[in-house]
Write an enzyme that holds these catalytic residues in place. Structure first.
Site, PDB file in Angstrom:
ATOM      1  N   MET A 184       0.846  -1.196   0.000  1.00  0.00           N
ATOM      2  CA  MET A 184       0.000   0.000   0.000  1.00  0.00           C
ATOM      3  C   MET A 184       0.883   1.247   0.000  1.00  0.00           C
ATOM      4  O   MET A 184       0.431   2.345   0.339  1.00  0.00           O
ATOM      5  CB  MET A 184      -0.928  -0.001   1.214  1.00  0.00           C
ATOM      6  CG  MET A 184      -1.912  -1.170   1.172  1.00  0.00           C
ATOM      7  SD  MET A 184      -3.441  -0.886   2.069  1.00  0.00           S
ATOM      8  CE  MET A 184      -2.815  -0.572   3.708  1.00  0.00           C
ATOM      9  N   GLY A 239      11.234  -3.041   5.308  1.00  0.00           N
ATOM     10  CA  GLY A 239      10.503  -4.320   5.276  1.00  0.00           C
ATOM     11  C   GLY A 239       9.997  -4.615   3.870  1.00  0.00           C
ATOM     12  O   GLY A 239      10.146  -5.729   3.350  1.00  0.00           O
ATOM     13  N   HIS A 240       9.414  -3.592   3.213  1.00  0.00           N
ATOM     14  CA  HIS A 240       8.929  -3.782   1.837  1.00  0.00           C
ATOM     15  C   HIS A 240      10.099  -4.060   0.886  1.00  0.00           C
ATOM     16  O   HIS A 240      10.008  -4.904   0.006  1.00  0.00           O
ATOM     17  CB  HIS A 240       8.223  -2.515   1.341  1.00  0.00           C
ATOM     18  CG  HIS A 240       6.989  -2.161   2.089  1.00  0.00           C
ATOM     19  ND1 HIS A 240       6.910  -1.075   2.924  1.00  0.00           N
ATOM     20  CD2 HIS A 240       5.757  -2.750   2.126  1.00  0.00           C
ATOM     21  CE1 HIS A 240       5.686  -0.989   3.427  1.00  0.00           C
ATOM     22  NE2 HIS A 240       4.971  -2.000   2.978  1.00  0.00           N
ATOM     23  N   VAL A 272      10.941  -7.627   9.333  1.00  0.00           N
ATOM     24  CA  VAL A 272      12.148  -6.810   9.482  1.00  0.00           C
ATOM     25  C   VAL A 272      11.903  -5.866  10.665  1.00  0.00           C
ATOM     26  O   VAL A 272      10.823  -5.279  10.793  1.00  0.00           O
ATOM     27  CB  VAL A 272      12.436  -6.011   8.191  1.00  0.00           C
ATOM     28  CG1 VAL A 272      13.677  -5.143   8.352  1.00  0.00           C
ATOM     29  CG2 VAL A 272      12.608  -6.965   7.015  1.00  0.00           C
ATOM     30  N   ARG A 328       2.773   2.320   9.653  1.00  0.00           N
ATOM     31  CA  ARG A 328       2.026   3.058  10.685  1.00  0.00           C
ATOM     32  C   ARG A 328       2.912   3.533  11.833  1.00  0.00           C
ATOM     33  O   ARG A 328       2.462   4.338  12.645  1.00  0.00           O
ATOM     34  CB  ARG A 328       0.878   2.194  11.219  1.00  0.00           C
ATOM     35  CG  ARG A 328      -0.229   2.020  10.174  1.00  0.00           C
ATOM     36  CD  ARG A 328      -1.442   1.306  10.702  1.00  0.00           C
ATOM     37  NE  ARG A 328      -2.581   1.433   9.799  1.00  0.00           N
ATOM     38  CZ  ARG A 328      -3.012   0.476   8.983  1.00  0.00           C
ATOM     39  NH1 ARG A 328      -2.409  -0.697   8.956  1.00  0.00           N
ATOM     40  NH2 ARG A 328      -4.051   0.682   8.202  1.00  0.00           N
TER      41      ARG A 328
HETATM   42  O1  PAF Z   1      -0.192  -5.762   3.555  1.00  0.00           O
HETATM   43  C1  PAF Z   1      -0.594  -4.832   2.815  1.00  0.00           C
HETATM   44  O2  PAF Z   1       0.099  -3.844   2.561  1.00  0.00           O
HETATM   45  C2  PAF Z   1      -1.991  -4.910   2.207  1.00  0.00           C
HETATM   46  O3  PAF Z   1      -2.878  -5.498   3.080  1.00  0.00           O
HETATM   47  C3  PAF Z   1      -2.010  -5.617   0.832  1.00  0.00           C
HETATM   48  C4  PAF Z   1      -1.578  -7.066   0.942  1.00  0.00           C
HETATM   49  C5  PAF Z   1      -1.092  -4.886  -0.130  1.00  0.00           C
HETATM   50  C6  PAF Z   1      -3.421  -5.598   0.257  1.00  0.00           C
HETATM   51  O4  PAF Z   1      -3.906  -4.308   0.107  1.00  0.00           O
END
Ligand code: PAF
Length: 291
Positions: free
Chosen positions: A34, A40-41, A184, A195
């Site tokens: 999102m 982490g991403h 992470v 958040r």
């Molecule tokens: O974990 C997230 O960021 C969201 O829940 C996802 C998996 C991208 C779905 O909107």
């Protein structure tokens, strides 16, 4: 890295990526997000790049997974900064649809996984996992990746997505092709989350109580202390450490997420959701020798 905003241009771009690998056989991994990216991403992207020829990331703040009064409007949106981070991590294509592209006028369908989402976060956030399952099913159908990568921090989400992929016979990716990547953490142990930026300086410091007290509770459970009492002590420690409330603190079967009264043969997980200064933080950790 190319950025695409419509399903048609996405499909063309994914086809191009696959054929760029020669014979149309290149593999594609999807990392759904999102946005408001953190390390982490980027770890998901780097992990995906180890397994597939090309990594596609999606950034979509999905309105259907936010409940009334949740932080949909406040959720950070920073596409330019996120794009630069994705390039650095080796992402080949960014799928960034608008809300209208994802949910065109008249959209009326919903994927609901039953059972698994009823407890833990699902009990506190009614409809949340319907929104997640629906958008992830759409993302899989849009990108048609060979595999997908999600963070283990959202343990229940990962279980719901695996269930949905298996139940709906999603061939690309199959449930086995959904990779969970370990959480992470910041230097003080706090799980990375978009958040965390909502936390004041003081609450950010206090938030580290969460992983610290979880580790403490795990050590007690593993040394044979009674589970119910230990979870009660964990809740008290969080409230004493500055958290305003605890949505849940549970020992659960790692796969079914059913609550456990004691450690058994199967892998177990400690899962906690707690609120501090209006921010809801979640975390989970493996418990026991079979974890
Ligand atoms: O974990 C997230 O960021 C969201 O829940 C996802 C998996 C991208 C779905 O909107």
């Amino acid at each position: 890295m190319q950025t695409v905003n419509t399903v048609r241009t996405l499909r063309e771009a994914v086809d191009e990526l696959r054929s760029a690998s020669g014979g149309g056989g290149g593999t594609v991994a999807l990392v759904p997000t999102m946005g408001a990216l953190h390390d982490g991403h980027l770890t998901l992207v780097r992990e995906a790049a180890k397994h597939a020829d090309h990594v596609v990331a999606s950034i979509f703040v999905n309105p259907t997974q936010f409940g009334p009064g949740e932080d949909l409007d406040a959720y950070p949106r920073q596409l330019a900064q996120d794009s630069a981070m994705l390039v650095g991590a080796g992402c080949a294509l960014l799928w960034a649809p608008s809300v209208e592209e994802m949910y065109p006028e008249g959209f009326a369908s919903k994927i609901r996984v039953t059972g698994l989402p009823d407890r833990l976060c699902g009990a506190n956030r009614p409809g949340h996992f319907d929104g997640v399952a629906t958008v992830v099913c759409k993302l899989f159908n849009q990108v048609r990746p060979d595999m997908a990568f999600f963070g283990e921090k959202d343990w229940q989400q990962l279980a719901v997505i695996r269930r949905m992929a298996a139940d709906m016979d999603l061939l690309l990716p199959r449930a086995e092709a959904i990779h969970g990547v370990p959480t992470v953490r910041e230097a003080d142990g706090l799980a990375m989350s978009s958040r965390n930026r909502y936390l004041s300086e003081e609450n950010r410091e206090r938030a580290a109580t969460l992983p610290r007290e979880m580790r403490e509770a795990i050590a007690r459970i593993e040394s044979g202390e009674e589970v119910h009492g230990t979870l009660g002590q964990l809740e008290d420690a969080l409230l004493g450490g500055g958290f305003d409330s605890v949505d849940y603190a549970e020992l659960a079967d790692a796969a079914s997420l059913e609550a456990l009264e004691a450690l058994g043969e199967k892998p177990a997980r400690l899962l906690v959701a707690a609120r501090i200064g209006g921010t809801r933080l979640i975390d989970n950790m493996a418990v026991g020798p079979n974890a």
